[in-house]
Write a protein that holds these residues in place. Structure first.
Motif, short mmCIF file in Angstrom:
data_model
loop_
_atom_site.label_atom_id
_atom_site.label_comp_id
_atom_site.label_asym_id
_atom_site.label_seq_id
_atom_site.Cartn_x
_atom_site.Cartn_y
_atom_site.Cartn_z
N PRO A 135 6.03 -34.87 -10.53
CA PRO A 135 6.32 -35.89 -11.53
C PRO A 135 6.22 -35.47 -13.00
O PRO A 135 6.94 -36.00 -13.83
N TYR A 136 5.38 -34.52 -13.32
CA TYR A 136 5.27 -34.14 -14.73
C TYR A 136 6.60 -33.61 -15.26
O TYR A 136 6.94 -33.82 -16.42
N PHE A 137 7.36 -32.94 -14.43
CA PHE A 137 8.65 -32.39 -14.87
C PHE A 137 9.61 -33.49 -15.30
O PHE A 137 10.50 -33.25 -16.12
N SER A 138 9.47 -34.68 -14.75
CA SER A 138 10.41 -35.76 -15.11
C SER A 138 10.30 -36.15 -16.58
O SER A 138 11.22 -36.76 -17.11
N THR A 139 9.24 -35.75 -17.26
CA THR A 139 9.08 -36.11 -18.68
C THR A 139 10.17 -35.50 -19.55
O THR A 139 10.46 -36.01 -20.63
N VAL A 140 10.80 -34.40 -19.10
CA VAL A 140 11.86 -33.77 -19.89
C VAL A 140 13.25 -34.07 -19.33
O VAL A 140 14.24 -33.55 -19.84
N SER A 141 13.34 -34.93 -18.32
CA SER A 141 14.61 -35.27 -17.68
C SER A 141 15.46 -34.02 -17.41
O SER A 141 16.57 -33.88 -17.92
N PRO A 142 14.94 -33.10 -16.62
CA PRO A 142 15.62 -31.81 -16.41
C PRO A 142 16.86 -31.93 -15.54
O PRO A 142 16.96 -32.81 -14.69
#
Length: 158
Positions: free
Chosen positions: A32-39
């Motif tokens: 989930p942390y990766f979703s903060t940058v909308s990759p």
């Protein structure tokens, strides 16, 4: 590497309309942390991964460029997916550290790349080259993420 679980999932998603977007959304939800940058994972193959981060207000710093921590998040995601798509089945990995420098302003969408040579997968420290580029192809962040590679423990018979 045709039997790699992550590459199999990626290949299935690529057959769908908007497959890269769906795979990226699915993947970011699993970490989930990766979703903060909308990759957006734009390319994934053994020993290479590329992630796109769109420049948007929520990722900008006080001077209007993409914040370096958001870029580091994209670089870490590229590294993690590259590792999972590449590492031999008998090995495992865990990150140990990251060093980066910021040679230019991150003034546009950012392309984050992680790559290693195909013969890199040996037990011990593995330095992984990570590079972030702006839309013009200028390096805006470059560095190394070091991972520890070790043998998976033998499974116990029950």
């Amino acid at each position: 590497m045709a039997d790699n679980y992550l590459l199999k999932i990626y290949a299935k998603f690529l057959k769908l309309p908007l497959g890269r977007k769906l795979f990226s959304w699915y993947s970011a939800r699993r970490a989930p942390y990766f979703s903060t940058v909308s990759p957006l994972i734009t390319e994934l193959r053994p020993n290479y991964c590329e992630v796109l981060i769109k420049k948007r207000k929520g990722l900008q710093n006080h001077i209007g460029t993409v914040h370096v921590i958001a870029i580091c998040n994209g670089l870490e995601m590229a590294m993690g997916f590259m590792c999972e798509a590449s590492i031999p089945k008998h090995l495992r990995w865990i990150p140990k550290g990251m060093t980066v420098s910021y040679p230019a302003r991150a003034d546009s969408d950012i392309r984050c790349v992680a790559e290693v040579p195909s013969d890199a997968w040996q037990p011990g420290e593995l330095p992984i080259k990570v590079t972030a580029y702006n839309q013009q192809g200028t390096v805006v962040v470059e560095g190394t993420i070091t991972v520890w590679v070790s043998e998976k423990p033998a499974k116990q018979a029950s």
